[in-house]
Design a protein around this motif. Structure first.
Motif, PDB file in Angstrom:
ATOM      1  N   ARG A 104      -5.447   8.864   5.865  1.00  0.00           N
ATOM      2  CA  ARG A 104      -6.006   9.449   4.636  1.00  0.00           C
ATOM      3  C   ARG A 104      -7.405  10.032   4.854  1.00  0.00           C
ATOM      4  NH1 ARG A 104      -2.816   8.198   0.382  1.00  0.00           N
ATOM      5  NH2 ARG A 104      -1.444   6.389   0.570  1.00  0.00           N
ATOM      6  N   ARG A 150      -9.632  -1.927  -6.533  1.00  0.00           N
ATOM      7  CA  ARG A 150      -8.339  -2.560  -6.279  1.00  0.00           C
ATOM      8  C   ARG A 150      -8.026  -3.668  -7.274  1.00  0.00           C
ATOM      9  NH1 ARG A 150      -4.250  -0.725  -3.291  1.00  0.00           N
ATOM     10  NH2 ARG A 150      -3.754  -2.856  -2.710  1.00  0.00           N
ATOM     11  N   VAL A 153       0.851  -1.183   0.000  1.00  0.00           N
ATOM     12  CA  VAL A 153       0.000   0.000   0.000  1.00  0.00           C
ATOM     13  C   VAL A 153       0.884   1.228   0.000  1.00  0.00           C
ATOM     14  CG1 VAL A 153      -1.759   1.295   1.249  1.00  0.00           C
ATOM     15  CG2 VAL A 153      -1.822  -1.200   1.240  1.00  0.00           C
ATOM     16  N   GLU A 154       0.573   2.174  -0.904  1.00  0.00           N
ATOM     17  CA  GLU A 154       1.358   3.402  -0.991  1.00  0.00           C
ATOM     18  C   GLU A 154       1.200   4.198   0.295  1.00  0.00           C
ATOM     19  OE1 GLU A 154       1.328   7.478  -3.672  1.00  0.00           O
ATOM     20  OE2 GLU A 154       0.661   5.589  -4.577  1.00  0.00           O
ATOM     21  N   ARG A 196     -14.430  10.081  -7.186  1.00  0.00           N
ATOM     22  CA  ARG A 196     -12.983   9.964  -7.420  1.00  0.00           C
ATOM     23  C   ARG A 196     -12.600  10.661  -8.721  1.00  0.00           C
ATOM     24  NH1 ARG A 196      -8.417   6.877  -6.618  1.00  0.00           N
ATOM     25  NH2 ARG A 196      -7.303   6.245  -8.498  1.00  0.00           N
ATOM     26  N   LEU A 234      -5.632   0.735   3.939  1.00  0.00           N
ATOM     27  CA  LEU A 234      -5.906   1.590   2.784  1.00  0.00           C
ATOM     28  C   LEU A 234      -6.394   2.981   3.183  1.00  0.00           C
ATOM     29  CD1 LEU A 234      -7.685  -0.932   0.385  1.00  0.00           C
ATOM     30  CD2 LEU A 234      -5.419   0.084   0.078  1.00  0.00           C
ATOM     31  N   VAL A 250      -3.421   6.256  -6.029  1.00  0.00           N
ATOM     32  CA  VAL A 250      -4.172   6.768  -4.887  1.00  0.00           C
ATOM     33  C   VAL A 250      -4.285   8.285  -5.014  1.00  0.00           C
ATOM     34  CG1 VAL A 250      -2.096   7.001  -3.469  1.00  0.00           C
ATOM     35  CG2 VAL A 250      -4.337   6.755  -2.375  1.00  0.00           C
ATOM     36  N   ASP A 310      -4.939   1.556 -10.123  1.00  0.00           N
ATOM     37  CA  ASP A 310      -5.139   3.008 -10.114  1.00  0.00           C
ATOM     38  C   ASP A 310      -4.281   3.659  -9.038  1.00  0.00           C
ATOM     39  OD1 ASP A 310      -7.066   2.669 -12.094  1.00  0.00           O
ATOM     40  OD2 ASP A 310      -8.663   2.383 -10.619  1.00  0.00           O
ATOM     41  N   SER A 369     -12.607   3.741   0.515  1.00  0.00           N
ATOM     42  CA  SER A 369     -11.552   3.047  -0.222  1.00  0.00           C
ATOM     43  C   SER A 369     -11.675   3.295  -1.719  1.00  0.00           C
ATOM     44  CB  SER A 369     -11.624   1.546   0.079  1.00  0.00           C
ATOM     45  OG  SER A 369     -10.775   0.808  -0.760  1.00  0.00           O
ATOM     46  N   HIS A 391      -8.748   5.025  -3.693  1.00  0.00           N
ATOM     47  CA  HIS A 391      -7.896   4.087  -4.422  1.00  0.00           C
ATOM     48  C   HIS A 391      -8.514   3.566  -5.716  1.00  0.00           C
ATOM     49  CE1 HIS A 391      -4.996   3.595  -1.068  1.00  0.00           C
ATOM     50  NE2 HIS A 391      -6.060   3.741  -0.289  1.00  0.00           N
TER      51      HIS A 391
END
Length: 865
Positions: A333, A366, A303-304, A625, A329, A372, A370, A359, A363
């Protein structure tokens, strides 16, 4: 960093307002003599009773009579121009509302053909469009109404300004008081019946929507009258809310089950007869639509990290359930704002919906790779876990009040500092299953429209999931359906949905004018589908909606949902067979869906779980998003953006325009046109509307509005307009398209937020349009057929059209295309109000021509180093 960023439209100039179109009536109406016969007895009785001295108690005691302080329904065929102005001249009439309606043709009224071959003939299959004017008279107003009737029926002239009253009499289809059948809609009776069957000994919680009175003392009197009636019935008051800006006054009450039984039968009980009551409705509740797997089906990989994200202000808000904020995730954030302490009432292992939506916004799916989002997400929890383990909003408050408080907290008030002042995108991935759209704007939709206009917000709202069983026309057994070809199954599903379209509508508040409503397309990125026994993928075409996705159209037939994003390749299972096959949607399990963060259903504290989710909820999260991604591209000055200096008041309308701008209909429209009809090609507007029920403006390709390509240039503009004013944009054309037959296209999208007029049929205060002057002569293009009809595009707060062609034309006006934008009053608006708008224009060639470079050069814009 885009190599070819979006371009900026040149500044517009003032322009002349286009002429308005003619409104030609083609409704057959009865003669004056017939109207005298039909309504004379009603007015004769009124005249007799009103002539007596003292209080007309005879009228007040008769619930079927026109009486003082009782709402009167004037049902007419068609519309009456300037009626509201005329009724305002009659002292003692208080206008309450006006509503669209229709009724079956009869001996008195019918829609007639307007074409030359059949002019004057009735249309046998068309209901008569009409309107309900609702007004509350005092004693003097009733006397004046009788006087006007006498003058009209005797061919005497009416006073200056009252001619519309005469038109009303000639178009009158019904005249009656607002009664129990009006106050108790069919969906309320259905809800009560279900509640009594499930909990026969428990009171039924119900929402009472009162007629909104502008006078505070009258509001108080109305509230006390209903509370007294409720107490006499043995009921209980729970909550009250008044929101003046949307003309809303509501009470939340508990009604004893025996009393509910009487209400269902429309018996003469006080709540059904109370003149203060507009509607009795099921309590509005937002709840988890149960489209997420409770059991996590996988674990996360890398996970970034969220380094530096806390230093950036959130621009998007999620109104939903409490998420698992420590999930891998989501950790660091989210900005959780929980003034109602719903976290304490939300068991971590059951925080499904908010966790998944957060999420997906941050993101994406998943199952893809893609990136974040670089900003935190503001989260205002609205749902808690109830006794049945379901996430839902507070059962002891009116939902419209809950949402109102949440948005005011985000943007701030005179007494409270804004919790998230930079937020302009608000995600609402839930709909009220108790409030399917049935032609009347819900209070929650009115609230979102008002807040969007006041604060410059873009609400992105779920169209809602309709999980009722679906009968499949032409099939009696699962074996036959399962063994049919994919094409035949698909046609059967669409035909069945079309047959049930009025029972599978969008859910409140998806009908709202200023919001962007999202449906679920039949698409996901599941790599390996672990099929289950006895389920079938019902659709081949990934651009069609899932069978549970609520269908349009919206208020006054505006296009709803506008966009369709991935909602999982929803499968179906058999519920019943025999004379007709009935199917139900299956759960995602490991078969389909979008992968998102999930709580640890086993309660072991694991923070790396993911699960599949499907429906309009995740589709809405993906749209939010996409809105953030578009904003980031616009603000990326270091990356070459030429639009990074947009004033924040235009963020919402520009992002709204670009989200719609990249949407298209696909090739499935021929199949939809064949099934949904009508077959008569002359009824092309109806055909296009029926297609739009299923696909809106289409599926967006977000990449198209993040950057341009050598053969495609997108130009963006924004501004304000006062009603009855126009502006013209002069757009330079690429020289490479002059006098050549290369296929080219022009797309124009205009988005705005309109002030609203609650209670008025027009509702929308202003309408806006955008149109190129002489598109064929200017660019060699004409309006394409594979899109919503031109009238449909003019009904909401978005105007979106495509033009295409391959004609070799000589450019005019030194190779410029004039694009006019104008604003006109619709429902009326206060003086001095300016309407914010955003506009996007794309010129594209199907061949590798230097479109972008030539337009950029003509704009005299140089790319940043």
């Amino acid at each position: 960093m885009p190599e070819l960023p979006l371009l900026r439209l040149p500044n517009p100039s003032r322009a002349e307002l286009p002429d308005g179109g003619r409104n030609i009536s083609n409704i057959r109406k009865p003669t004056k003599g017939r109207q005298r016969d039909r309504f004379g007895p009603v007015f004769d009785r009124l005249q007799t009773v009103l002539a007596r001295p003292g209080d007309p108690i005879e009228l007040r005691e008769d619930p079927t009579a026109l009486a003082p302080e009782r709402v009167i329904v004037f049902e007419i065929a068609g519309t009456v121009k300037d009626f509201l102005k005329a009724i305002g001249k009659v002292n003692g009439f208080e206008f309450m509302a006006e509503l669209d309606t229709d009724f079956a043709a009869d001996e008195d009224f019918a829609v007639q053909y307007s074409d030359p071959e059949r002019r004057g003939q009735d249309k046998p299959d068309r209901d008569v469009p009409g309107r309900l004017y609702l007004a509350m008279p005092d004693l003097q107003a009733l006397r004046e109404l009788v006087s006007l009737w006498e003058r009209w029926k005797n061919d005497q002239p009416l006073a200056r300004g009252l001619a519309p009253i005469g038109n009303l009499f000639s178009q009158l289809h019904d005249l009656r008081p607002w009664g129990p059948p009006d106050r108790i809609p069919a969906e309320t009776v259905d809800f009560w019946r279900e509640e009594l069957a499930l909990n026969p000994d428990r009171p039924v919680r119900t929402e009472v929507e009162l007629w909104f009175r502008t006078n505070q003392a009258r509001r108080q009197n109305a509230s006390e009258a209903i509370r007294n009636a409720l107490a006499e019935a043995g009921g209980r008051f729970v909550h009250e809310s008044v929101i003046e800006n949307i003309a809303y006054h509501g009470l939340l009450v508990d009604i004893p089950n025996g009393y509910v039984q009487n209400l269902m039968e429309h018996q003469a009980v006080q709540l059904a007869l109370a003149d203060e009551v507009m509607f009795l409705r099921p309590q509005s509740v937002l709840s988890d639509p149960q489209d997420i797997e409770a059991l996590a089906d996988g674990f996360l990989g890398a996970v970034e990290p969220a380094a530096g994200i806390a230093r950036v202000q959130p621009i998007a808000a999620l109104l939903d359930g409490m998420p698992v904020q420590a999930h891998s995730l989501l950790v660091n954030r989210l900005i959780i704002d929980d003034p109602d302490n719903l976290e304490a009432r939300s068991l971590v292992s059951q925080r499904l919906h908010g966790t998944a939506m957060a999420s997906l916004i941050l993101h994406g799916d998943r199952n893809n790779t893609d990136a974040v989002l670089p900003r935190p997400l503001y989260v205002r929890p609205l749902m808690m876990i109830n006794a049945q383990g379901i996430e839902q909003t507070d059962n002891d408050r009116l939902l419209v009040d809950t949402i109102h408080r949440a948005v005011l907290r985000i943007k701030g008030t005179d007494t409270e500092e804004a919790a998230a002042p930079a937020v302009f995108l608000i995600n609402l991935s839930m709909g009220d299953v108790r409030r399917p759209f049935a032609g009347v704007m819900s209070p929650l939709a009115r609230l979102l429209d008002f807040l969007a206009d006041k604060y410059g917000l873009l609400f992105i709202v779920s169209g809602g999931n309709v999980r009722h069983p679906l009968e499949i026309a032409g099939y009696t057994s699962w074996t036959a359906f399962e063994g049919a070809s994919g094409v035949d199954r698909e046609k059967a599903i669409i035909r069945s949905l079309d047959n049930m379209k009025h029972e599978r509508t969008i859910l409140s508040p998806a009908e709202a004018l200023n919001v962007l409503t999202v449906g679920a397309r039949h698409h996901d990125s599941v790599a390996v589908r672990q099929g289950a026994f006895n389920i079938v993928d019902p659709l081949q075409d990934e651009t069609l909606p899932n069978i549970t996705s609520g269908l349009g159209l919206g208020y006054r037939r505006m296009i709803k949902p506008e966009l369709y994003l991935s909602g999982g390749r929803e499968h179906v299972r058999m519920q019943a067979s025999g004379t007709t096959l009935t199917v139900m949607p299956s759960q995602p399990r490991r078969t389909y869906g979008l992968s998102a963060a999930a709580p640890d259903a086993l309660g072991q504290g694991r923070l790396d779980q993911v699960a599949l989710t499907a429906g309009t909820s995740p589709a809405t999260a993906l749209a939010t998003r996409a809105g953030v991604q578009i904003f980031e591209a616009l603000m990326d000055a270091d990356g070459g953006s030429l639009l990074a200096d947009i004033d924040p008041q235009y963020y919402a309308v520009v992002v709204k325009a670009l989200l719609i701008h990249c949407a298209r209909w696909s090739d499935n429209t021929d199949m939809l046109r064949e099934i949904c009809g009508p077959a008569d090609r002359r009824r092309h507007v109806e055909r296009a509307d029926n297609i739009a029920r299923f696909v809106g403006y289409g599926v967006p390709t977000i990449e198209r509005v993040l950057e341009c390509t050598p053969n495609r240039a997108t130009l963006v503009g924004f501004g304000t307009l006062r009603p009855d004013n126009a502006q013209s944009y002069r757009i330079p054309l690429p020289h490479s398209l002059e006098r050549v037959t290369d296929p080219r296209s022009l797309s124009v999208t205009l988005a705005w937020t309109s002030p609203i007029k609650p209670g008025h049929q027009s509702y929308r205060s202003v309408r806006m349009e955008a149109a190129p002057d002489s598109p064929f002569e200017g660019l060699g293009v004409t309006r394409g057929k594979s899109q919503p009809s031109d009238p449909s595009c003019k009904r909401g707060s978005i105007f979106h059209e495509h033009f295409a062609g391959d004609s070799a034309v000589a450019f005019i006006d030194d190779g410029h295309l004039a694009l006019k934008v104008w604003c006109k009053e619709d429902g009326g608006i206060s003086d001095g109000v300016f309407i914010r708008y955003g506009i996007a224009v794309t010129i594209e060639s199907s061949t590798p021509l230097p479109i972008y470079q030539e337009i950029q050069d003509r704009l005299r814009i140089r790319p940043r180093p």
